[in-house]
Design an enzyme around this catalytic site. Structure first.
Site, PDB file in Angstrom:
ATOM      1  N   ILE A  79      42.083  -9.849  -6.198  1.00 29.11           N
ATOM      2  CA  ILE A  79      40.864 -10.590  -6.561  1.00 29.11           C
ATOM      3  C   ILE A  79      39.894  -9.580  -7.154  1.00 29.11           C
ATOM      4  O   ILE A  79      39.763  -8.463  -6.636  1.00 29.11           O
ATOM      5  CB  ILE A  79      40.234 -11.338  -5.363  1.00 29.11           C
ATOM      6  CG1 ILE A  79      38.952 -12.073  -5.801  1.00 29.11           C
ATOM      7  CG2 ILE A  79      39.952 -10.442  -4.181  1.00 29.11           C
ATOM      8  CD1 ILE A  79      38.425 -13.077  -4.779  1.00 29.11           C
ATOM      9  N   ALA A  80      39.268  -9.943  -8.246  1.00 27.94           N
ATOM     10  CA  ALA A  80      38.246  -9.053  -8.824  1.00 27.94           C
ATOM     11  C   ALA A  80      37.286  -9.856  -9.687  1.00 27.94           C
ATOM     12  O   ALA A  80      37.660 -10.881 -10.267  1.00 27.94           O
ATOM     13  CB  ALA A  80      38.881  -7.938  -9.645  1.00 27.94           C
ATOM     14  N   GLU A 113      45.625  -7.362   2.335  1.00 27.59           N
ATOM     15  CA  GLU A 113      45.333  -5.971   2.683  1.00 27.59           C
ATOM     16  C   GLU A 113      44.129  -5.528   1.875  1.00 27.59           C
ATOM     17  O   GLU A 113      43.995  -5.921   0.717  1.00 27.59           O
ATOM     18  CB  GLU A 113      46.494  -5.025   2.337  1.00 27.59           C
ATOM     19  CG  GLU A 113      47.689  -5.135   3.230  1.00 27.59           C
ATOM     20  CD  GLU A 113      48.728  -6.073   2.654  1.00 27.59           C
ATOM     21  OE1 GLU A 113      48.694  -6.327   1.444  1.00 27.59           O
ATOM     22  OE2 GLU A 113      49.576  -6.566   3.428  1.00 27.59           O
ATOM     23  N   ASN A 118      36.443  -0.495   1.453  1.00 30.40           N
ATOM     24  CA  ASN A 118      35.986  -1.510   0.492  1.00 30.40           C
ATOM     25  C   ASN A 118      35.087  -2.545   1.179  1.00 30.40           C
ATOM     26  O   ASN A 118      35.482  -3.682   1.449  1.00 30.40           O
ATOM     27  CB  ASN A 118      37.194  -2.189  -0.172  1.00 30.40           C
ATOM     28  CG  ASN A 118      36.794  -3.028  -1.368  1.00 30.40           C
ATOM     29  OD1 ASN A 118      35.615  -3.331  -1.563  1.00 30.40           O
ATOM     30  ND2 ASN A 118      37.778  -3.414  -2.164  1.00 30.40           N
ATOM     31  N   TYR A 125      35.616 -11.329   2.731  1.00 31.77           N
ATOM     32  CA  TYR A 125      36.699 -11.926   3.520  1.00 31.77           C
ATOM     33  C   TYR A 125      36.193 -12.361   4.903  1.00 31.77           C
ATOM     34  O   TYR A 125      36.557 -13.430   5.393  1.00 31.77           O
ATOM     35  CB  TYR A 125      37.870 -10.950   3.656  1.00 31.77           C
ATOM     36  CG  TYR A 125      38.437 -10.467   2.337  1.00 31.77           C
ATOM     37  CD1 TYR A 125      38.592 -11.336   1.266  1.00 31.77           C
ATOM     38  CD2 TYR A 125      38.821  -9.136   2.159  1.00 31.77           C
ATOM     39  CE1 TYR A 125      39.106 -10.890   0.049  1.00 31.77           C
ATOM     40  CE2 TYR A 125      39.341  -8.688   0.958  1.00 31.77           C
ATOM     41  CZ  TYR A 125      39.471  -9.569  -0.097  1.00 31.77           C
ATOM     42  OH  TYR A 125      39.982  -9.128  -1.295  1.00 31.77           O
TER      43      TYR A 125
HETATM   44  C1  LIG Z   1      35.014  -8.098  -3.752  1.00 36.99           C
HETATM   45  C2  LIG Z   1      34.505  -8.821  -5.001  1.00 36.99           C
HETATM   46  C3  LIG Z   1      35.635  -9.661  -5.590  1.00 36.99           C
HETATM   47  C4  LIG Z   1      33.324  -9.743  -4.598  1.00 36.99           C
HETATM   48  O1  LIG Z   1      32.992 -10.538  -5.721  1.00 36.99           O
HETATM   49  P1  LIG Z   1      31.504 -11.067  -5.983  1.00 36.99           P
HETATM   50  O2  LIG Z   1      31.599 -12.210  -6.922  1.00 36.99           O
HETATM   51  O3  LIG Z   1      30.616  -9.948  -6.375  1.00 36.99           O
HETATM   52  O4  LIG Z   1      31.066 -11.546  -4.523  1.00 36.99           O
HETATM   53  P2  LIG Z   1      30.179 -12.809  -4.172  1.00 36.99           P
HETATM   54  O5  LIG Z   1      28.916 -12.793  -4.992  1.00 36.99           O
HETATM   55  O6  LIG Z   1      31.006 -14.045  -4.215  1.00 36.99           O
HETATM   56  O7  LIG Z   1      29.790 -12.443  -2.654  1.00 36.99           O
HETATM   57  C5  LIG Z   1      30.185 -13.264  -1.576  1.00 36.99           C
HETATM   58  C6  LIG Z   1      29.948 -12.529  -0.280  1.00 36.99           C
HETATM   59  O8  LIG Z   1      30.717 -11.349  -0.236  1.00 36.99           O
HETATM   60  C7  LIG Z   1      29.978 -10.297   0.389  1.00 36.99           C
HETATM   61  N1  LIG Z   1      29.671  -9.248  -0.603  1.00 36.99           N
HETATM   62  C8  LIG Z   1      30.001  -9.255  -1.905  1.00 36.99           C
HETATM   63  N2  LIG Z   1      29.613  -8.080  -2.484  1.00 36.99           N
HETATM   64  C9  LIG Z   1      29.023  -7.351  -1.513  1.00 36.99           C
HETATM   65  C10 LIG Z   1      28.419  -6.057  -1.492  1.00 36.99           C
HETATM   66  N3  LIG Z   1      28.349  -5.289  -2.605  1.00 36.99           N
HETATM   67  N4  LIG Z   1      27.933  -5.601  -0.320  1.00 36.99           N
HETATM   68  C11 LIG Z   1      27.998  -6.349   0.804  1.00 36.99           C
HETATM   69  N5  LIG Z   1      28.536  -7.605   0.848  1.00 36.99           N
HETATM   70  C12 LIG Z   1      29.061  -8.085  -0.311  1.00 36.99           C
HETATM   71  C13 LIG Z   1      28.717 -10.936   0.913  1.00 36.99           C
HETATM   72  O9  LIG Z   1      29.007 -11.455   2.198  1.00 36.99           O
HETATM   73  C14 LIG Z   1      28.511 -12.087  -0.069  1.00 36.99           C
HETATM   74  O10 LIG Z   1      27.780 -13.147   0.468  1.00 36.99           O
HETATM   75  P3  LIG Z   1      26.164 -13.134   0.357  1.00 36.99           P
HETATM   76  O11 LIG Z   1      25.848 -13.079  -1.105  1.00 36.99           O
HETATM   77  O12 LIG Z   1      25.750 -14.413   1.010  1.00 36.99           O
HETATM   78  O13 LIG Z   1      25.706 -11.894   1.070  1.00 36.99           O
HETATM   79  C15 LIG Z   1      33.951  -7.784  -6.041  1.00 36.99           C
HETATM   80  O14 LIG Z   1      33.086  -6.888  -5.392  1.00 36.99           O
HETATM   81  C16 LIG Z   1      35.034  -7.003  -6.763  1.00 36.99           C
HETATM   82  O15 LIG Z   1      35.578  -7.466  -7.767  1.00 36.99           O
HETATM   83  N6  LIG Z   1      35.335  -5.772  -6.287  1.00 36.99           N
HETATM   84  C17 LIG Z   1      36.296  -4.911  -6.985  1.00 36.99           C
HETATM   85  C18 LIG Z   1      37.719  -5.396  -6.781  1.00 36.99           C
HETATM   86  C19 LIG Z   1      38.068  -5.420  -5.316  1.00 36.99           C
HETATM   87  O16 LIG Z   1      37.749  -4.524  -4.565  1.00 36.99           O
HETATM   88  N7  LIG Z   1      38.779  -6.488  -4.909  1.00 36.99           N
HETATM   89  C20 LIG Z   1      39.232  -6.646  -3.547  1.00 36.99           C
HETATM   90  C21 LIG Z   1      40.518  -5.952  -3.345  1.00 36.99           C
HETATM   91  S1  LIG Z   1      41.157  -6.224  -1.704  1.00 36.99           S
END
Ligand SMILES: CC(C)(COP(=O)(O)OP(=O)(O)OC[C@H]1O[C@@H](n2cnc3c(N)ncnc32)[C@H](O)[C@@H]1OP(=O)(O)O)[C@@H](O)C(=O)NCCC(=O)NCCS
Length: 178
Positions: A79-80, A113, A118, A125
């Site tokens: 997921i990204a 995993e 991260n 999650y």
């Molecule tokens: C993980 C990832 C997919 C989250 O996507 P996102 O669209 O930015 O996240 P969302 O806006 O939907 O956030 C949903 C919740 O996730 C958590 N969250 C997301 N980013 C966060 C951050 N930087 N710090 C803390 N909590 C975070 C929070 O609980 C958030 O809810 P809230 O806004 O009510 O606090 C994104 O950070 C990403 O692409 N990371 C790089 C790839 C990666 O690491 N993928 C996972 C591999 S296992």
């Protein structure tokens, strides 16, 4: 804080035509150890796999995720979200789609995993009911980092459904998912 604000997002199944854009986000998210295009093409013809992309109303591909459904278990493989679009609830919107699929397919448990470092992903999650049930030592070969193994409880249990319902009610106030 996101660089670009998004109030509407379109989620649909990934196709082969999406793979170039998906791999651009992969590179940004995972650096040199990102999946190759061929891995996504393979997934497009894997009967167990379900992959989704998220697009803005302007048609920009800004996120994706994939799962495998194996009997009553779902495994989130990737997921990204594109960096400039993070923190717009797009990750959540995709997790919502994945969970809806699991309910339709009778998948009871979801697992994945994640690198122990991260935090954004772990928080996402946890928000959706995943709990850490162990680690795989040195799972990530690039830096020998451990993986947390996270699982949901049975998503058909009332307790899970109640928390999920609350999350989705809040999510729908923050972003329109089409
Ligand atoms: C993980 C990832 C997919 C989250 O996507 P996102 O669209 O930015 O996240 P969302 O806006 O939907 O956030 C949903 C919740 O996730 C958590 N969250 C997301 N980013 C966060 C951050 N930087 N710090 C803390 N909590 C975070 C929070 O609980 C958030 O809810 P809230 O806004 O009510 O606090 C994104 O950070 C990403 O692409 N990371 C790089 C790839 C990666 O690491 N993928 C996972 C591999 S296992």
């Amino acid at each position: 804080m996101s660089l670009v604000k998004v109030s509407e997002i379109f989620i649909r199944p990934m196709t082969r035509d999406d793979v170039d854009k998906v791999v651009e986000i992969e590179k940004e998210a995972y650096g040199p150890h990102h999946w190759a295009k061929s891995s996504f093409y393979d997934e497009m013809s894997n009967n167990l796999a379900k992959y989704y992309i998220a697009k803005t109303p302007e048609g920009e591909l800004v996120g994706y995720a994939g799962t495998w459904h194996i009997i009553d278990e779902g495994h989130i493989t990737t997921i990204a979200v594109k960096k400039a679009y993070m923190r717009n609830h797009i990750g959540e919107a995709i997790i919502h789609k994945i969970l809806e699929d699991c309910y339709s397919d009778g998948v009871k448990y979801l697992t994945l995993e994640v690198r122990v470092s991260n935090i954004p992903a772990i928080k996402l999650y946890e928000k959706y009911g995943f709990q850490s049930l162990g680690t795989r030592k040195g799972y990530y070969q690039d830096n020998n980092e451990d993986a947390l193994i996270m699982w949901t409880e049975n998503i058909f249990y009332d307790k899970f459904k109640q928390k999920y319902k609350e999350n989705i009610e809040n999510l729908n106030k923050l972003i329109s998912i089409k």
